[in-house]
Design a protein around this motif. Structure first.
Motif, PDB file in Angstrom:
ATOM      1  N   LYS A  85       0.568   8.600   4.014  1.00 16.19           N
ATOM      2  CA  LYS A  85       0.200   7.184   3.839  1.00 16.19           C
ATOM      3  C   LYS A  85       0.631   6.356   5.047  1.00 16.19           C
ATOM      4  N   SER A 127       2.762   6.112  -7.369  1.00 10.35           N
ATOM      5  CA  SER A 127       1.784   7.016  -7.971  1.00 10.35           C
ATOM      6  C   SER A 127       2.253   8.467  -7.871  1.00 10.35           C
ATOM      7  N   GLN A 128       2.816   8.835  -6.722  1.00 13.16           N
ATOM      8  CA  GLN A 128       3.283  10.209  -6.548  1.00 13.16           C
ATOM      9  C   GLN A 128       4.498  10.500  -7.420  1.00 13.16           C
ATOM     10  N   ASP A 151       2.704   1.510  -3.486  1.00 13.08           N
ATOM     11  CA  ASP A 151       1.819   1.968  -4.562  1.00 13.08           C
ATOM     12  C   ASP A 151       1.586   3.474  -4.481  1.00 13.08           C
ATOM     13  N   ALA A 152       1.426   3.979  -3.269  1.00 15.68           N
ATOM     14  CA  ALA A 152       1.208   5.419  -3.092  1.00 15.68           C
ATOM     15  C   ALA A 152       2.428   6.206  -3.552  1.00 15.68           C
ATOM     16  N   MET A 201       3.894  12.490   0.828  1.00 15.52           N
ATOM     17  CA  MET A 201       3.007  11.355   0.555  1.00 15.52           C
ATOM     18  C   MET A 201       3.355  10.189   1.464  1.00 15.52           C
ATOM     19  N   GLU A 230       0.830  -1.207   0.000  1.00 10.96           N
ATOM     20  CA  GLU A 230       0.000   0.000   0.000  1.00 10.96           C
ATOM     21  C   GLU A 230       0.864   1.257   0.000  1.00 10.96           C
ATOM     22  N   LEU A 231       1.918   1.257   0.784  1.00  9.18           N
ATOM     23  CA  LEU A 231       2.834   2.390   0.804  1.00  9.18           C
ATOM     24  C   LEU A 231       3.571   2.503  -0.518  1.00  9.18           C
ATOM     25  N   THR A 270       0.376  17.567  -1.526  1.00 10.49           N
ATOM     26  CA  THR A 270       0.565  16.588  -0.448  1.00 10.49           C
ATOM     27  C   THR A 270       1.095  17.197   0.843  1.00 10.49           C
ATOM     28  N   GLU A 296      -1.940   6.874   7.703  1.00 13.08           N
ATOM     29  CA  GLU A 296      -3.169   6.172   7.314  1.00 13.08           C
ATOM     30  C   GLU A 296      -3.055   4.672   7.604  1.00 13.08           C
TER      31      GLU A 296
END
Length: 391
Positions: free
Chosen positions: A292, A64-65, A60-61, A288, A57-58, A80, A295
């Motif tokens: 993340k 993407s950034q 992928d974030a 980011m 998950e990290l 961000t 989160e």
């Protein structure tokens, strides 16, 4: 000698005492060398890799950034930075945030904010009280408040007006207070200094002393913050609130990012445009990582997890104290733990490496354990087995 190690030794300034290990990749709480050797990681990149390795998950974030924007400079806002600042405010209880690239830079900013606060308040104060055995970084300002002669002496004279009190001895702090004292800086849990936990009486006493004398309280949460002690930030478990905090390491899960945060009162009467800056601090990619990470921490209920696994780790380390003559005492809180040993600590860390276990040391002949926060009980058991064999 490994070819990579040989090339590195010939090409870099020799400022690190590196282990003879070339790492290639990580997965979960394990690291792998270039030949596929597997190592249980209880060093955590020195308390950085809170989410372990390969957190999809990290990753992928961040990917993407990267495709959107890595850097924009602080001449402009970016999408961000503001969100990451709001998230850090929320979990820390502070009001204003300044992003840096490292913990050392966060300390520099915290010290400058305290000095500027005194300047704008026209108090004439400039002195700092720091703690013996503390560690705040290796820049000139951070070294000035680091309570170790070995770190300080080669670079003196440092920033003037710094005195050192005995950690957990409130009377020794009070004895150093003068009309020129602008701030007291401390780690709620000294990591590098030997896994020394501040008492509740000491933290409460420092807060009251600061309130009574008009002094700012600065907490260094760089190593002990971001969930590691079983609270999001270590000071929160004491029921106190500092005026300024410094943070880094696990807030970005491996991305180079730090921050210092302050109350609205300090922000209003301290740094202004032009007083402090950084080219890369607050860049979109690092921010980011911060957002993340927070989160994921909350989604995984990481604080409760650290409390549970930290208690289990402490229990197993206490067992080593009872079973091994060379283990003198257990120290620590949550997932920043240590054992004081009578054997040469370097021999133990090197022997652990040969057993596939990564551990590091701290002052006072202490084996320091700061694993990824996502470890489970079976990883604690595996670590205890390997460490017990080594001891």
């Amino acid at each position: 000698m490994n070819k990579y190690i040989e090339e590195t030794n010939s090409g870099l300034v020799h400022t690190y005492n590196r282990f003879p290990l070339v790492l290639d990749r990580g997965e979960g709480v394990y690291l792998y060398d270039e030949k596929g050797g597997k190592y249980l990681d209880f060093a955590g990149g020195i308390a950085v890799s809170g989410l372990g390795y390969g957190c999809q998950e990290l990753n992928d974030a961040l990917k993407s950034q990267i495709d959107k924007m890595i850097h924009s400079s602080n001449l402009y806002y970016n999408t961000t930075c503001g969100h990451a600042a709001e998230e850090l405010k929320r979990i820390s209880g502070m009001d204003r945030v300044f992003f840096t690239n490292s913990g050392t830079e966060a300390i520099e900013g915290a010290l400058k904010a305290a000095r500027k606060y005194a300047y704008k308040k026209q108090t004439g104060r400039y002195e700092f009280i720091a703690m013996e055995n503390s560690f705040h970084g290796r820049s000139m300002g951070a070294l000035s408040v680091t309570g170790s002669d070995a770190y300080r002496e080669p670079f003196e004279p440092l920033v003037p007006g710094v005195s050192f009190a005995e950690f957990n001895n409130l009377d020794s702090v009070k004895a150093l207070v003068t009309s020129q004292t602008c701030a007291i800086i401390l780690e709620p849990l000294q990591g590098e200094g030997g896994i020394n936990v501040a008492t509740e009486e000491f933290m409460a006493g420092i807060r009251k002393l600061c309130d009574d004398e008009g002094i700012l309280m600065i907490c260094d949460e760089i190593q002990c913050g971001m969930g590691r002690t079983g609270a999001m930030f270590a000071y929160q478990s004491y029921g106190t609130k500092p005026d300024i905090i410094a943070m880094a390491k696990a807030i970005g899960s491996g991305m180079p990012v730090g921050a210092f945060a302050m109350t609205e009162e300090v922000a209003e009467f301290s740094l202004e445009p032009g007083d402090h800056g950084t080219t890369y601090g607050g860049n979109p990619l690092a921010c980011m990582a911060v957002s993340k990470t927070i989160e994921i921490f909350e989604k995984k209920n990481m604080i409760s997890h650290v409390q549970e696994i930290g208690a289990y780790l402490a229990e197993q380390l206490e067992r080593l104290v009872q079973e091994k003559d060379c283990v003198i005492a257990r120290k620590g809180k949550g997932l920043i733990q240590g054992i004081e040993i009578s054997k040469p600590v370097g021999e133990v860390t090197n022997a652990a490496l040969k057993e596939g276990l990564l551990v590091i040391s701290a002052r006072g002949n202490v084996i320091r354990l700061v694993p990824p926060l996502v470890i489970e009980k079976q990883h604690v058991d595996e670590m205890i087995d390997k460490l017990s064999k080594v001891l």
